[in-house]
Design a protein around this motif. Structure first.
Motif, PDB file in Angstrom:
ATOM      1  N   ASN A  22       7.862   2.160  -2.702  1.00 25.42           N
ATOM      2  CA  ASN A  22       6.688   2.477  -1.887  1.00 25.42           C
ATOM      3  C   ASN A  22       6.892   2.062  -0.431  1.00 25.42           C
ATOM      4  N   GLY A  23       8.029   2.478   0.109  1.00 18.30           N
ATOM      5  CA  GLY A  23       8.358   2.113   1.485  1.00 18.30           C
ATOM      6  C   GLY A  23       7.399   2.683   2.514  1.00 18.30           C
ATOM      7  N   PHE A  24       6.721   3.778   2.168  1.00 21.24           N
ATOM      8  CA  PHE A  24       5.733   4.359   3.072  1.00 21.24           C
ATOM      9  C   PHE A  24       4.467   3.505   3.144  1.00 21.24           C
ATOM     10  N   GLY A  25       4.323   2.569   2.213  1.00 18.37           N
ATOM     11  CA  GLY A  25       3.138   1.711   2.201  1.00 18.37           C
ATOM     12  C   GLY A  25       1.869   2.441   1.809  1.00 18.37           C
ATOM     13  N   MET A  26       1.974   3.373   0.857  1.00 18.52           N
ATOM     14  CA  MET A  26       0.785   4.095   0.403  1.00 18.52           C
ATOM     15  C   MET A  26      -0.170   3.135  -0.304  1.00 18.52           C
ATOM     16  N   VAL A  27      -1.457   3.317  -0.071  1.00 17.87           N
ATOM     17  CA  VAL A  27      -2.471   2.426  -0.633  1.00 17.87           C
ATOM     18  C   VAL A  27      -2.964   2.982  -1.968  1.00 17.87           C
ATOM     19  N   ASP A  28      -2.683   2.268  -3.036  1.00 17.23           N
ATOM     20  CA  ASP A  28      -3.199   2.650  -4.349  1.00 17.23           C
ATOM     21  C   ASP A  28      -4.724   2.667  -4.285  1.00 17.23           C
ATOM     22  N   PRO A  29      -5.356   3.783  -4.638  1.00 15.75           N
ATOM     23  CA  PRO A  29      -6.821   3.855  -4.542  1.00 15.75           C
ATOM     24  C   PRO A  29      -7.539   2.785  -5.355  1.00 15.75           C
ATOM     25  N   ASP A  30      -6.888   2.242  -6.382  1.00 10.59           N
ATOM     26  CA  ASP A  30      -7.526   1.218  -7.198  1.00 10.59           C
ATOM     27  C   ASP A  30      -7.442  -0.173  -6.585  1.00 10.59           C
ATOM     28  N   SER A  31      -6.706  -0.319  -5.484  1.00  9.41           N
ATOM     29  CA  SER A  31      -6.430  -1.660  -4.963  1.00  9.41           C
ATOM     30  C   SER A  31      -7.493  -2.175  -3.999  1.00  9.41           C
ATOM     31  N   ILE A  32      -8.392  -1.311  -3.545  1.00  4.24           N
ATOM     32  CA  ILE A  32      -9.444  -1.719  -2.606  1.00  4.24           C
ATOM     33  C   ILE A  32     -10.797  -1.387  -3.227  1.00  4.24           C
ATOM     34  N   GLU A  33     -11.599  -2.390  -3.466  1.00  5.57           N
ATOM     35  CA  GLU A  33     -12.900  -2.163  -4.094  1.00  5.57           C
ATOM     36  C   GLU A  33     -13.940  -1.692  -3.089  1.00  5.57           C
ATOM     37  N   ASP A  34     -13.873  -2.177  -1.872  1.00  4.54           N
ATOM     38  CA  ASP A  34     -14.905  -1.896  -0.881  1.00  4.54           C
ATOM     39  C   ASP A  34     -14.241  -1.772   0.487  1.00  4.54           C
ATOM     40  N   ASN A  35     -14.199  -0.563   1.028  1.00  3.51           N
ATOM     41  CA  ASN A  35     -13.507  -0.327   2.297  1.00  3.51           C
ATOM     42  C   ASN A  35     -14.123  -1.117   3.449  1.00  3.51           C
ATOM     43  N   HIS A  36     -15.442  -1.217   3.463  1.00 10.74           N
ATOM     44  CA  HIS A  36     -16.133  -1.944   4.523  1.00 10.74           C
ATOM     45  C   HIS A  36     -15.735  -3.417   4.510  1.00 10.74           C
ATOM     46  N   ASP A  37     -15.778  -4.036   3.354  1.00 11.40           N
ATOM     47  CA  ASP A  37     -15.380  -5.442   3.244  1.00 11.40           C
ATOM     48  C   ASP A  37     -13.907  -5.629   3.577  1.00 11.40           C
ATOM     49  N   PHE A  38     -13.088  -4.667   3.142  1.00 14.06           N
ATOM     50  CA  PHE A  38     -11.649  -4.744   3.392  1.00 14.06           C
ATOM     51  C   PHE A  38     -11.359  -4.775   4.892  1.00 14.06           C
ATOM     52  N   VAL A  39     -12.001  -3.882   5.640  1.00  7.52           N
ATOM     53  CA  VAL A  39     -11.777  -3.810   7.086  1.00  7.52           C
ATOM     54  C   VAL A  39     -12.272  -5.066   7.776  1.00  7.52           C
ATOM     55  N   ASN A  40     -13.471  -5.501   7.444  1.00 11.53           N
ATOM     56  CA  ASN A  40     -14.028  -6.658   8.140  1.00 11.53           C
ATOM     57  C   ASN A  40     -13.321  -7.955   7.775  1.00 11.53           C
TER      58      ASN A  40
END
Length: 348
Positions: A310-328
Motif C-alpha cells: 500500500n505504498g500509495f497510502g490508500m485509506v481503508d474505508p473501515d479505518s476512520i469512524e468519524d471524518n470530522h473527529d479524524f481531521v480535528n
C-alpha cells in the motif's frame, strides 16, 4: 451529527453498484464506517436516476481510487493541482478530489457548496538516502532535498522532527526545497543530495530509472507509519472526496452508489492490485496513455501496491469512524497555528 453512521444504500442504488451499470459512480464509504451523505436523506423512490456525477482529481496517487474510470468522460484528471482547486468556485463538477485540509479551508472561507465525504489517501511520504549506509540518518553536514515548504506534508515532517522520539538521533541539515515532488525524483536519479523527502509513486519511478543503482537507495523513514506511532492516528488526512451539496440533495441515490463504488475500489486497490493493473490496462495498453490519465502506469500501480505494501497510502474505508473527529484530532496533534478546528457542518 456524525459520522459513524454510514450509507445504507437504497435498493435501486445498491443494484446499480452491484451491476456496475453506472460507470461514473465512484464510491467511498457506503460499505463501511466511513462516511458519505446520510442514508436518512435518501429518496424512497425505486426509480433509477440516470444522472452521473462529474469528477475531477489531481493526477497521481488519489486517482488509484478511480482505477476503472479511465475511459469515463465524466472523470477528469489534471496535472496542475491549482486547476483542480479552482473548480470549487465553479459549477462544473459534482465531485472534487483534493487535499483535505486546504480544501476545507477554502470551503469554509468562501462558503462553497461542498462537504467532505470520504478520505482517499492518508500519507505516501518517505525519507530516503542515496549512497549511505542502510542505518545512517541525517547529520548537519549532509544535504537534504524536499518539496512544498510549509505544505501539509512538510509540516507533518517538521512536527515529527520536533516531537517524535524516533527522530531523536537526527541532526537535520539545511533543507533545499524544490518546486515539486517530480523535481525531487529528478534529483534522486541524479543523486544530487544525500537525503530526500519524497512521495510514492515518485520513489518507485526514481528507483526504476536508477536501475542497478537503485540498491543504493535506502528508506530512512516511512512518514505515515511514524505519524501513527507519534499520534495514534492510522493515517494522515491527505486527499479526500468532496461532494457538491446540491448534487447530493438532488441525486441522493446516485451519490450513494458513487460513494459505495469508490469504497470498493479503494479496498481493491489495497487488497487486489492485480485487479487494478488489469483495469488500467483495459483503459489503454500504452503506459504513456495510462500515465497521462492517472499520473502513473498500470505496472507502477501494481508494483507500489503489491504484497500488501500500500505504498500509495490508500485509506481503508473501515479505518476512520468519524471524518470530522479524524481531521480535528490531526489538527490538534499537528499544533500549528495556521490550522484550526473545522465545524461538523463541513462534513457528510
Amino acid at each position: 451529527m456524525n459520522k459513524s453512521t454510514f450509507f445504507i444504500l437504497p435498493a435501486a442504488a445498491m443494484l446499480l453498484a452491484a451491476c456496475g451499470t453506472q460507470t461514473s459512480s465512484v464510491s467511498s464509504k457506503a460499505s463501511s464506517t466511513s462516511e458519505g451523505p446520510s442514508s436518512k436523506e435518501a429518496s424512497s423512490s425505486s426509480s433509477v436516476d440516470p444522472y452521473t456525477f462529474k469528477t475531477i482529481s489531481p493526477a497521481g496517487a488519489p486517482t488509484l481510487a478511480y482505477y476503472d474510470q479511465g475511459g469515463n468522460a465524466d472523470f477528469v484528471t489534471d496535472t496542475t493541482p491549482t486547476n483542480v482547486a479552482g473548480q470549487f468556485k465553479t459549477n462544473t463538477y459534482d465531485a472534487i478530489v483534493f487535499d483535505s485540509i486546504n480544501a476545507l479551508k477554502q470551503i469554509k472561507a468562501n462558503s462553497y457548496p461542498f462537504k467532505l465525504s470520504n478520505f482517499i489517501t492518508g500519507g505516501n511520504f518517505y525519507v530516503v538516502s542515496y549512497g549511505k549506509d542502510a542505518a545512517a540518518v541525517p547529520t548537519a553536514s549532509d544535504t537534504f532535498a524536499s518539496f512544498s515548504e510549509n505544505g501539509l506534508p512538510d509540516l507533518v515532517f517538521k512536527k515529527l522532527l520536533a516531537s517524535y522520539s524516533g527522530y531523536n538521533t537526527w541532526a537535520m541539515p539545511t533543507v533545499t526545497y524544490l518546486p515539486g515532488v517530480s523535481d525531487v525524483l529528478t534529483a534522486l536519479v541524479s543523486h544530487t543530495y544525500d537525503y530526500y523527502f519524497i512521495a510514492q509513486p515518485a520513489l518507485f519511478a526514481a528507483k526504476a530509472k536508477l536501475g542497478a543503482d537503485a540498491s543504493k537507495v535506502n528508506v530512512v523513514a516511512n512518514v505515515r507509519n511514524d505519524w501513527k506511532s507519534y499520534s495514534g492516528q492510522t493515517s494522515i488526512p491527505q486527499a479526500a472526496l468532496f461532494l457538491r451539496t446540491t448534487s447530493v440533495e438532488a441525486h441522493t441515490n446516485v451519490a450513494a452508489a458513487y460513494t459505495y463504488n469508490l469504497n470498493q475500489r479503494i479496498k481493491n486497490s489495497i487488497t487486489d492490485p492485480a485487479k487494478v493493473k488489469a483495469s488500467i490496462e483495459t483503459y489503454s495498453a500504452d503506459a504513456t496513455v495510462q500515465a497521462a490519465k492517472f499520473g502513473y502506469s498500470a505496472a507502477v500501480a501494481y508494483n507500489v501496491q503489491k504484497d500488501g505494501a500500500n505504498g500509495f497510502g490508500m485509506v481503508d474505508p473501515d479505518s476512520i469512524e468519524d471524518n470530522h473527529d479524524f481531521v480535528n484530532t490531526f489538527i490538534e496533534k499537528l499544533g500549528n497555528a495556521a490550522y484550526t478546528a473545522f465545524d461538523d457542518s463541513l462534513f457528510y
